[in-house]
Design a protein around this motif. Sequence first.
Motif, PDB file in Angstrom:
ATOM      1  N   GLY A 176      16.078   1.001  17.702  1.00 18.47           N
ATOM      2  CA  GLY A 176      16.541   2.333  17.314  1.00 18.47           C
ATOM      3  C   GLY A 176      17.040   2.401  15.881  1.00 18.47           C
ATOM      4  O   GLY A 176      17.723   3.360  15.502  1.00 18.47           O
ATOM      5  N   LEU A 177      16.717   1.386  15.060  1.00 22.30           N
ATOM      6  CA  LEU A 177      17.167   1.356  13.671  1.00 22.30           C
ATOM      7  C   LEU A 177      16.189   2.098  12.783  1.00 22.30           C
ATOM      8  O   LEU A 177      14.988   2.163  13.066  1.00 22.30           O
ATOM      9  CB  LEU A 177      17.302  -0.091  13.187  1.00 22.30           C
ATOM     10  CG  LEU A 177      18.249  -0.989  13.993  1.00 22.30           C
ATOM     11  CD1 LEU A 177      18.215  -2.416  13.449  1.00 22.30           C
ATOM     12  CD2 LEU A 177      19.672  -0.448  13.967  1.00 22.30           C
ATOM     13  N   GLN A 178      16.686   2.639  11.699  1.00 23.36           N
ATOM     14  CA  GLN A 178      15.841   3.333  10.745  1.00 23.36           C
ATOM     15  C   GLN A 178      15.156   2.319   9.840  1.00 23.36           C
ATOM     16  O   GLN A 178      15.789   1.370   9.371  1.00 23.36           O
ATOM     17  CB  GLN A 178      16.665   4.315   9.910  1.00 23.36           C
ATOM     18  CG  GLN A 178      15.822   5.186   8.982  1.00 23.36           C
ATOM     19  CD  GLN A 178      16.665   6.224   8.256  1.00 23.36           C
ATOM     20  OE1 GLN A 178      17.871   6.290   8.468  1.00 23.36           O
ATOM     21  NE2 GLN A 178      16.039   7.024   7.413  1.00 23.36           N
ATOM     22  N   VAL A 179      13.865   2.511   9.606  1.00 19.25           N
ATOM     23  CA  VAL A 179      13.111   1.607   8.743  1.00 19.25           C
ATOM     24  C   VAL A 179      13.032   2.238   7.352  1.00 19.25           C
ATOM     25  O   VAL A 179      12.314   3.223   7.134  1.00 19.25           O
ATOM     26  CB  VAL A 179      11.693   1.352   9.304  1.00 19.25           C
ATOM     27  CG1 VAL A 179      10.939   0.388   8.401  1.00 19.25           C
ATOM     28  CG2 VAL A 179      11.774   0.807  10.722  1.00 19.25           C
ATOM     29  N   GLU A 180      13.782   1.678   6.438  1.00 15.76           N
ATOM     30  CA  GLU A 180      13.820   2.213   5.079  1.00 15.76           C
ATOM     31  C   GLU A 180      12.582   1.782   4.296  1.00 15.76           C
ATOM     32  O   GLU A 180      12.080   0.666   4.467  1.00 15.76           O
ATOM     33  CB  GLU A 180      15.071   1.713   4.359  1.00 15.76           C
ATOM     34  CG  GLU A 180      16.384   2.165   4.985  1.00 15.76           C
ATOM     35  CD  GLU A 180      16.627   3.655   4.817  1.00 15.76           C
ATOM     36  OE1 GLU A 180      15.961   4.262   3.941  1.00 15.76           O
ATOM     37  OE2 GLU A 180      17.468   4.205   5.543  1.00 15.76           O
ATOM     38  N   PRO A 181      12.052   2.640   3.428  1.00 16.25           N
ATOM     39  CA  PRO A 181      10.943   2.222   2.555  1.00 16.25           C
ATOM     40  C   PRO A 181      11.374   1.032   1.700  1.00 16.25           C
ATOM     41  O   PRO A 181      12.534   0.932   1.287  1.00 16.25           O
ATOM     42  CB  PRO A 181      10.682   3.460   1.694  1.00 16.25           C
ATOM     43  CG  PRO A 181      11.274   4.596   2.465  1.00 16.25           C
ATOM     44  CD  PRO A 181      12.438   4.043   3.217  1.00 16.25           C
ATOM     45  N   GLU A 182      10.437   0.120   1.445  1.00 17.43           N
ATOM     46  CA  GLU A 182      10.768  -1.103   0.714  1.00 17.43           C
ATOM     47  C   GLU A 182       9.809  -1.290  -0.452  1.00 17.43           C
ATOM     48  O   GLU A 182       8.606  -1.042  -0.327  1.00 17.43           O
ATOM     49  CB  GLU A 182      10.696  -2.297   1.659  1.00 17.43           C
ATOM     50  CG  GLU A 182      11.325  -3.560   1.110  1.00 17.43           C
ATOM     51  CD  GLU A 182      11.520  -4.635   2.168  1.00 17.43           C
ATOM     52  OE1 GLU A 182      11.961  -5.741   1.806  1.00 17.43           O
ATOM     53  OE2 GLU A 182      11.222  -4.353   3.349  1.00 17.43           O
ATOM     54  N   TRP A 183      10.357  -1.749  -1.581  1.00 16.48           N
ATOM     55  CA  TRP A 183       9.570  -1.961  -2.782  1.00 16.48           C
ATOM     56  C   TRP A 183       9.177  -3.439  -2.874  1.00 16.48           C
ATOM     57  O   TRP A 183      10.003  -4.327  -2.697  1.00 16.48           O
ATOM     58  CB  TRP A 183      10.376  -1.557  -4.012  1.00 16.48           C
ATOM     59  CG  TRP A 183       9.661  -1.785  -5.308  1.00 16.48           C
ATOM     60  CD1 TRP A 183       9.860  -2.791  -6.196  1.00 16.48           C
ATOM     61  CD2 TRP A 183       8.619  -0.974  -5.870  1.00 16.48           C
ATOM     62  NE1 TRP A 183       9.018  -2.673  -7.275  1.00 16.48           N
ATOM     63  CE2 TRP A 183       8.240  -1.564  -7.095  1.00 16.48           C
ATOM     64  CE3 TRP A 183       7.970   0.180  -5.443  1.00 16.48           C
ATOM     65  CZ2 TRP A 183       7.245  -1.031  -7.903  1.00 16.48           C
ATOM     66  CZ3 TRP A 183       6.975   0.719  -6.246  1.00 16.48           C
ATOM     67  CH2 TRP A 183       6.622   0.117  -7.464  1.00 16.48           C
ATOM     68  N   THR A 288      -4.123  -6.594  -7.614  1.00 14.29           N
ATOM     69  CA  THR A 288      -2.782  -7.127  -7.409  1.00 14.29           C
ATOM     70  C   THR A 288      -1.790  -6.337  -8.241  1.00 14.29           C
ATOM     71  O   THR A 288      -2.068  -6.019  -9.411  1.00 14.29           O
ATOM     72  CB  THR A 288      -2.732  -8.614  -7.802  1.00 14.29           C
ATOM     73  OG1 THR A 288      -3.672  -9.337  -7.010  1.00 14.29           O
ATOM     74  CG2 THR A 288      -1.343  -9.191  -7.573  1.00 14.29           C
ATOM     75  N   GLY A 289      -0.640  -6.035  -7.643  1.00 14.84           N
ATOM     76  CA  GLY A 289       0.395  -5.300  -8.355  1.00 14.84           C
ATOM     77  C   GLY A 289       1.515  -4.885  -7.422  1.00 14.84           C
ATOM     78  O   GLY A 289       1.542  -5.266  -6.244  1.00 14.84           O
ATOM     79  N   PRO A 290       2.458  -4.073  -7.913  1.00 12.32           N
ATOM     80  CA  PRO A 290       3.588  -3.635  -7.078  1.00 12.32           C
ATOM     81  C   PRO A 290       3.211  -2.436  -6.214  1.00 12.32           C
ATOM     82  O   PRO A 290       2.288  -1.679  -6.550  1.00 12.32           O
ATOM     83  CB  PRO A 290       4.642  -3.246  -8.111  1.00 12.32           C
ATOM     84  CG  PRO A 290       3.840  -2.780  -9.287  1.00 12.32           C
ATOM     85  CD  PRO A 290       2.595  -3.631  -9.312  1.00 12.32           C
ATOM     86  N   CYS A 291       3.916  -2.265  -5.118  1.00 12.01           N
ATOM     87  CA  CYS A 291       3.718  -1.070  -4.285  1.00 12.01           C
ATOM     88  C   CYS A 291       4.919  -0.873  -3.384  1.00 12.01           C
ATOM     89  O   CYS A 291       5.770  -1.758  -3.245  1.00 12.01           O
ATOM     90  CB  CYS A 291       2.425  -1.154  -3.472  1.00 12.01           C
ATOM     91  SG  CYS A 291       2.562  -2.112  -1.963  1.00 12.01           S
ATOM     92  N   ASP A 308       0.416   3.023  -7.411  1.00  9.66           N
ATOM     93  CA  ASP A 308      -0.799   2.951  -8.229  1.00  9.66           C
ATOM     94  C   ASP A 308      -1.663   1.749  -7.846  1.00  9.66           C
ATOM     95  O   ASP A 308      -2.889   1.793  -7.997  1.00  9.66           O
ATOM     96  CB  ASP A 308      -0.413   2.863  -9.709  1.00  9.66           C
ATOM     97  CG  ASP A 308      -1.622   2.912 -10.619  1.00  9.66           C
ATOM     98  OD1 ASP A 308      -2.325   3.947 -10.604  1.00  9.66           O
ATOM     99  OD2 ASP A 308      -1.878   1.915 -11.319  1.00  9.66           O
ATOM    100  N   THR A 309      -1.046   0.690  -7.305  1.00 11.38           N
ATOM    101  CA  THR A 309      -1.816  -0.490  -6.908  1.00 11.38           C
ATOM    102  C   THR A 309      -2.819  -0.141  -5.815  1.00 11.38           C
ATOM    103  O   THR A 309      -3.944  -0.643  -5.807  1.00 11.38           O
ATOM    104  CB  THR A 309      -0.863  -1.601  -6.420  1.00 11.38           C
ATOM    105  OG1 THR A 309       0.035  -1.948  -7.491  1.00 11.38           O
ATOM    106  CG2 THR A 309      -1.621  -2.841  -6.001  1.00 11.38           C
ATOM    107  N   VAL A 310      -2.411   0.725  -4.890  1.00  6.41           N
ATOM    108  CA  VAL A 310      -3.313   1.146  -3.810  1.00  6.41           C
ATOM    109  C   VAL A 310      -4.497   1.905  -4.392  1.00  6.41           C
ATOM    110  O   VAL A 310      -5.659   1.645  -4.040  1.00  6.41           O
ATOM    111  CB  VAL A 310      -2.561   2.016  -2.782  1.00  6.41           C
ATOM    112  CG1 VAL A 310      -3.499   2.461  -1.666  1.00  6.41           C
ATOM    113  CG2 VAL A 310      -1.368   1.266  -2.210  1.00  6.41           C
ATOM    114  N   ASN A 311      -4.229   2.830  -5.306  1.00  4.63           N
ATOM    115  CA  ASN A 311      -5.306   3.619  -5.917  1.00  4.63           C
ATOM    116  C   ASN A 311      -6.263   2.732  -6.709  1.00  4.63           C
ATOM    117  O   ASN A 311      -7.494   2.899  -6.637  1.00  4.63           O
ATOM    118  CB  ASN A 311      -4.714   4.694  -6.835  1.00  4.63           C
ATOM    119  CG  ASN A 311      -3.866   5.694  -6.072  1.00  4.63           C
ATOM    120  OD1 ASN A 311      -4.095   5.929  -4.895  1.00  4.63           O
ATOM    121  ND2 ASN A 311      -2.873   6.260  -6.734  1.00  4.63           N
ATOM    122  N   THR A 312      -5.700   1.789  -7.458  1.00  5.88           N
ATOM    123  CA  THR A 312      -6.549   0.926  -8.283  1.00  5.88           C
ATOM    124  C   THR A 312      -7.426   0.036  -7.411  1.00  5.88           C
ATOM    125  O   THR A 312      -8.614  -0.179  -7.716  1.00  5.88           O
ATOM    126  CB  THR A 312      -5.685   0.061  -9.212  1.00  5.88           C
ATOM    127  OG1 THR A 312      -4.842   0.915 -10.004  1.00  5.88           O
ATOM    128  CG2 THR A 312      -6.545  -0.791 -10.124  1.00  5.88           C
TER     129      THR A 312
END
Length: 442
Positions: A176-183, A288-291, A308-312
């Motif tokens: 039941g915990l919230q899953v925070e977006p992660e960099w 390869t890159g950050p997302c 942008d890594t996903v788009n590239t």
Amino acid sequence: MRRLCSLFGLRADLLWTAPELLRNESLRLEGTQSGDIYSLGIIFQEVVTREQAYGMLTQRPEEIIQKLKKPPPLIRPSVSKGAAPPEVINTMRQSWAEQPESRPEINEIFETFKRLGHGKKVNIVDTMFEMLEKYSNNLEDLVRDRTDQLEQERKKTEQLLNRMLPSSVAEKLKLGLQVEPEWYEDVTIYFSDIVGFTTISAYSTPIEVVDLLNDLYTCFDATIDSYSVYKVETIGDAYMVVSGLPYRIPDHAAQVGTMAMDLLHQAGKFKIRHLPNTPLRLRIGLHTGPCCAGVVGLTMPRYCLFGDTVNTASRMESSGSAWRIHVSHTTKARLEEIGGYKLVFRGMTELKGKGQCPTYWLEGKDGFTKELPVPPEIGDSNHGIDEELVKSSLRPRPSTAERNSMPQPVHIIDIKESPVQVNGHAGPSLADHAYKFENSMR
């Protein structure tokens, strides 16, 4: 009971007394047969629940007696239906009836317990205790079986959830915990699709298309299990995989690079069931890159990647070529750091939204012995497949007379061959629109 009487006087003794006797003092002193049946019903409750009369209620005895005297609401002991066999529960509740004439006769109760005792003439209370003991033993076995079934279903549910989401994310959702977006600073993303999928689909029924994708991606899913990667999703013929998240690992580029060659090997020997002579040409792109990654939605939560890594990575795939692995400059740099990978400079490639970028072909790795398919020459056919090749691979389809003699399946409209109605006139097919849209995105 003596303790209750000392606390509340004789009030506690009246918990076994029928409501009509509580309202009439003289009648209570004389007693009635129907009143005795009511008292017997309260005794049944004590035996079944192993509690004192009305023991499951929080009210004091004098409060209960006052409500018994002056309903509504009616107040009675609370006994679950599963506490004893149905015959006992029904007899007990009938004995509590507000109207004396609605209560069973003692002979009826005796006959009920005689049936429970299989015809033996025994004491009612002894029969009841014996019956409850057997029922309790059977109930324990039943609860054990149900618990085992529940555990098996729980494991199935967890397995399904872990297939849909990363295990670390699934555990948080179960708690039941919230899953925070992660960099994530550094990940490698894989995209692939099938060259000429639109043409193959045009010569396939909807069921054949589903079978094709299911066969191919079942094979792919089994292959990627050998690598530290996470399958993000499949959309149509597109297949997306990432490494470096949700668990950060230093060799994510190597994991994806080797996996891409393994999938290319599998695609090279893959046979399409209904088009056995048509090659399945996979086109792969890596970057390869950050997302950023996070869970989107509540009803059908999805673990999605953003940035942008996903788009590239998607542009690397769409600008690639059949049976080749198209690699960006950043992925090439990571692979060179690890060493052993055979990379060939392709040249400066126009990437939509990026302009001219240096890109490379990944053609092998030291120690990788699986045979890779020989790619066709790079040219105008990078986004299609020879239609004549598909036609020649078609298996003979049954004639109209043969189809009419077969059992008729549920009719499924093939959207690829269904024309769009525009102002009452047939326009281009949906396949035409899909093809134009696909090319415009590239």
